[in-house]
Motif scaffolding. Structure first.
Motif, mmCIF file in Angstrom:
data_model
loop_
_atom_site.group_PDB
_atom_site.id
_atom_site.type_symbol
_atom_site.label_atom_id
_atom_site.label_comp_id
_atom_site.label_asym_id
_atom_site.label_seq_id
_atom_site.Cartn_x
_atom_site.Cartn_y
_atom_site.Cartn_z
ATOM 1 N N CYS A 14 12.902 38.836 -12.043
ATOM 2 C CA CYS A 14 13.533 39.730 -13.011
ATOM 3 C C CYS A 14 14.609 40.572 -12.329
ATOM 4 C CB CYS A 14 12.494 40.649 -13.658
ATOM 5 S SG CYS A 14 11.340 39.791 -14.744
ATOM 6 N N GLU A 15 14.904 40.254 -11.058
ATOM 7 C CA GLU A 15 15.855 41.050 -10.291
ATOM 8 C C GLU A 15 16.951 40.173 -9.702
ATOM 9 O OE1 GLU A 15 13.369 44.628 -8.312
ATOM 10 O OE2 GLU A 15 12.592 42.625 -7.889
ATOM 11 N N LEU A 16 18.181 40.689 -9.725
ATOM 12 C CA LEU A 16 19.335 39.995 -9.165
ATOM 13 C C LEU A 16 19.915 40.808 -8.014
ATOM 14 C CD1 LEU A 16 21.277 39.041 -12.433
ATOM 15 C CD2 LEU A 16 19.651 37.622 -11.174
ATOM 16 N N SER A 17 20.531 40.104 -7.072
ATOM 17 C CA SER A 17 21.310 40.776 -6.034
ATOM 18 C C SER A 17 22.773 40.388 -6.223
ATOM 19 C CB SER A 17 20.833 40.376 -4.636
ATOM 20 O OG SER A 17 21.045 38.995 -4.403
ATOM 21 N N VAL A 44 28.028 46.895 -15.695
ATOM 22 C CA VAL A 44 26.845 46.049 -15.878
ATOM 23 C C VAL A 44 26.167 46.323 -17.217
ATOM 24 C CG1 VAL A 44 24.545 45.521 -14.977
ATOM 25 C CG2 VAL A 44 26.472 45.759 -13.403
ATOM 26 N N LEU A 45 26.055 47.583 -17.603
ATOM 27 C CA LEU A 45 25.412 47.922 -18.877
ATOM 28 C C LEU A 45 26.219 47.406 -20.069
ATOM 29 C CD1 LEU A 45 24.201 51.556 -18.102
ATOM 30 C CD2 LEU A 45 22.770 49.537 -18.427
ATOM 31 N N LYS A 46 27.522 47.338 -19.921
ATOM 32 C CA LYS A 46 28.371 46.827 -20.999
ATOM 33 C C LYS A 46 28.290 45.305 -21.099
ATOM 34 C CE LYS A 46 33.142 46.833 -22.713
ATOM 35 N NZ LYS A 46 34.540 47.298 -22.460
ATOM 36 N N ALA A 47 28.171 44.637 -19.950
ATOM 37 C CA ALA A 47 28.241 43.174 -19.924
ATOM 38 C C ALA A 47 26.899 42.485 -20.111
ATOM 39 C CB ALA A 47 28.864 42.720 -18.605
ATOM 40 N N THR A 48 25.796 43.160 -19.774
ATOM 41 C CA THR A 48 24.484 42.507 -19.827
ATOM 42 C C THR A 48 23.477 43.370 -20.585
ATOM 43 O OG1 THR A 48 23.673 43.469 -17.734
ATOM 44 C CG2 THR A 48 24.964 41.440 -17.581
ATOM 45 N N GLU A 49 22.392 42.736 -21.017
ATOM 46 C CA GLU A 49 21.359 43.427 -21.786
ATOM 47 C C GLU A 49 20.038 43.454 -21.021
ATOM 48 O OE1 GLU A 49 21.040 41.489 -25.535
ATOM 49 O OE2 GLU A 49 23.036 42.099 -26.222
ATOM 50 N N GLY A 50 19.204 44.428 -21.347
ATOM 51 C CA GLY A 50 17.871 44.507 -20.758
ATOM 52 C C GLY A 50 17.829 45.110 -19.370
ATOM 53 N N VAL A 51 18.855 45.881 -18.999
ATOM 54 C CA VAL A 51 18.897 46.479 -17.661
ATOM 55 C C VAL A 51 17.878 47.618 -17.562
ATOM 56 C CG1 VAL A 51 20.328 47.634 -15.943
ATOM 57 C CG2 VAL A 51 21.347 45.928 -17.461
ATOM 58 N N SER A 110 14.482 43.631 -17.815
ATOM 59 C CA SER A 110 13.206 43.769 -18.521
ATOM 60 C C SER A 110 12.421 42.469 -18.603
ATOM 61 C CB SER A 110 13.457 44.301 -19.940
ATOM 62 O OG SER A 110 14.326 43.424 -20.655
ATOM 63 N N SER A 111 13.087 41.330 -18.396
ATOM 64 C CA SER A 111 12.410 40.034 -18.475
ATOM 65 C C SER A 111 13.184 39.003 -17.669
ATOM 66 C CB SER A 111 12.314 39.562 -19.935
ATOM 67 O OG SER A 111 13.606 39.263 -20.441
ATOM 68 N N HIS A 112 12.530 37.876 -17.422
ATOM 69 C CA HIS A 112 13.212 36.789 -16.714
ATOM 70 C C HIS A 112 14.389 36.272 -17.539
ATOM 71 C CE1 HIS A 112 13.893 33.217 -14.309
ATOM 72 N NE2 HIS A 112 13.829 32.503 -15.412
ATOM 73 N N ARG A 113 14.196 36.174 -18.843
ATOM 74 C CA ARG A 113 15.276 35.685 -19.701
ATOM 75 C C ARG A 113 16.503 36.599 -19.617
ATOM 76 N NH1 ARG A 113 17.049 32.787 -23.933
ATOM 77 N NH2 ARG A 113 18.244 33.854 -25.538
ATOM 78 N N ALA A 114 16.278 37.907 -19.685
ATOM 79 C CA ALA A 114 17.397 38.851 -19.606
ATOM 80 C C ALA A 114 18.107 38.730 -18.263
ATOM 81 C CB ALA A 114 16.897 40.276 -19.819
ATOM 82 N N ALA A 116 21.962 37.458 -17.564
ATOM 83 C CA ALA A 116 22.865 38.315 -16.795
ATOM 84 C C ALA A 116 23.446 37.552 -15.609
ATOM 85 C CB ALA A 116 22.118 39.552 -16.316
ATOM 86 N N LYS A 117 22.613 36.769 -14.945
ATOM 87 C CA LYS A 117 23.075 35.965 -13.804
ATOM 88 C C LYS A 117 24.172 35.004 -14.245
ATOM 89 C CE LYS A 117 21.228 32.960 -10.139
ATOM 90 N NZ LYS A 117 21.969 31.713 -10.429
ATOM 91 N N LYS A 118 23.968 34.373 -15.386
ATOM 92 C CA LYS A 118 24.956 33.434 -15.917
ATOM 93 C C LYS A 118 26.269 34.163 -16.233
ATOM 94 C CE LYS A 118 25.415 29.843 -19.475
ATOM 95 N NZ LYS A 118 26.655 30.282 -20.135
ATOM 96 N N THR A 119 26.157 35.317 -16.877
ATOM 97 C CA THR A 119 27.345 36.096 -17.248
ATOM 98 C C THR A 119 28.124 36.540 -16.017
ATOM 99 O OG1 THR A 119 26.296 36.905 -19.269
ATOM 100 C CG2 THR A 119 28.145 38.186 -18.418
#
Length: 208
Positions: free
Chosen positions: A119-122, A139-146, A168-172, A176-179
């Motif tokens: 659920c975490e990215l670097s 990041v808050l503008k571009a991705t959800e579930g932070v 908040s989840s693996h899906r989120a 985000a990683k894809k974006t």
């Protein structure tokens, strides 16, 4: 030698694949579905000469293990970290309460904390000029579930910063990683590298 003797005496089956050695998943006699989310712990700062003959009995002493994974080097030493998955989340909670900061050898105190299951990215390679406020805004503008954003000096690149993004989840986190990987979001880093937060980096940054 001690490990081989222990395996022979207990009959435990250890399978090594893709840089890790695994017990269970499921263990012998397991009936039913796999354990729920929150049942796994991350174990860090292990002595390199410590193996399953010591670790599995230690972690079984606080709850029923579903799976134990020890990360291995090509030379046969452990990489200093492992994962223990219990039959339920209560076992994981007890492991953290009982075994975190335990001195397993003189001078070796282990870290035991909840495994966040990707659920975490670097984000590495950010310029040193980037600020926490700017990073949060983008990041808050571009991705959800932070859930949180932290900024650190990069341990891999000179004159660069590294961000850890928790979702908040693996899906989120995957979305985000894809974006962020597609390059549509500009974080001012020409050599920016987005990936899943690796356990060894997590330990290095003391995020447990």
């Amino acid at each position: 030698m001690a490990l081989r003797n222990w395996v022979r005496e207990t009959g435990i089956d250890l399978v090594q694949i893709n840089g890790q050695r695994r017990y269970g998943g499921p263990p012998p006699g397991w009936v039913g579905s796999p354990p729920p989310a929150g049942s796994e712990v991350f174990i860090g700062k292990l002595p390199q000469e410590m193996y399953e003959n010591t670790l599995i009995p230690l972690f079984q002493s606080v709850g029923k293990l579903y799976e134990f994974r020890l990360m291995m080097t090509f030379s046969g030493l452990n990489r200093g970290f492992a994962y223990a998955k219990y039959s339920n989340w209560q076992g994981a909670r007890e492991a953290i309460a009982t075994l975190n900061n335990l001195e397993v050898q003189e001078g070796y105190t282990i870290v035991v904390c909840k495994s966040l299951e990707k659920c975490e990215l670097s984000v590495d390679g950010l310029p040193t000029s980037v600020s926490q406020k700017y990073l949060e805004a983008v990041v808050l503008k571009a991705t959800e579930g932070v859930l949180s954003i932290t900024l650190h000096a990069s341990p891999y690149q000179k004159k660069a910063k590294l961000a850890v993004l928790k979702y908040s989840s693996h899906r989120a986190a995957a979305m985000a990683k894809k974006t962020l990987t597609e390059g549509s979001v500009k974080l001012c880093g020409e050599n920016m590298n987005v990936g899943w937060l690796k356990p060894e980096l997590k330990e290095k940054l003391r995020l447990c």
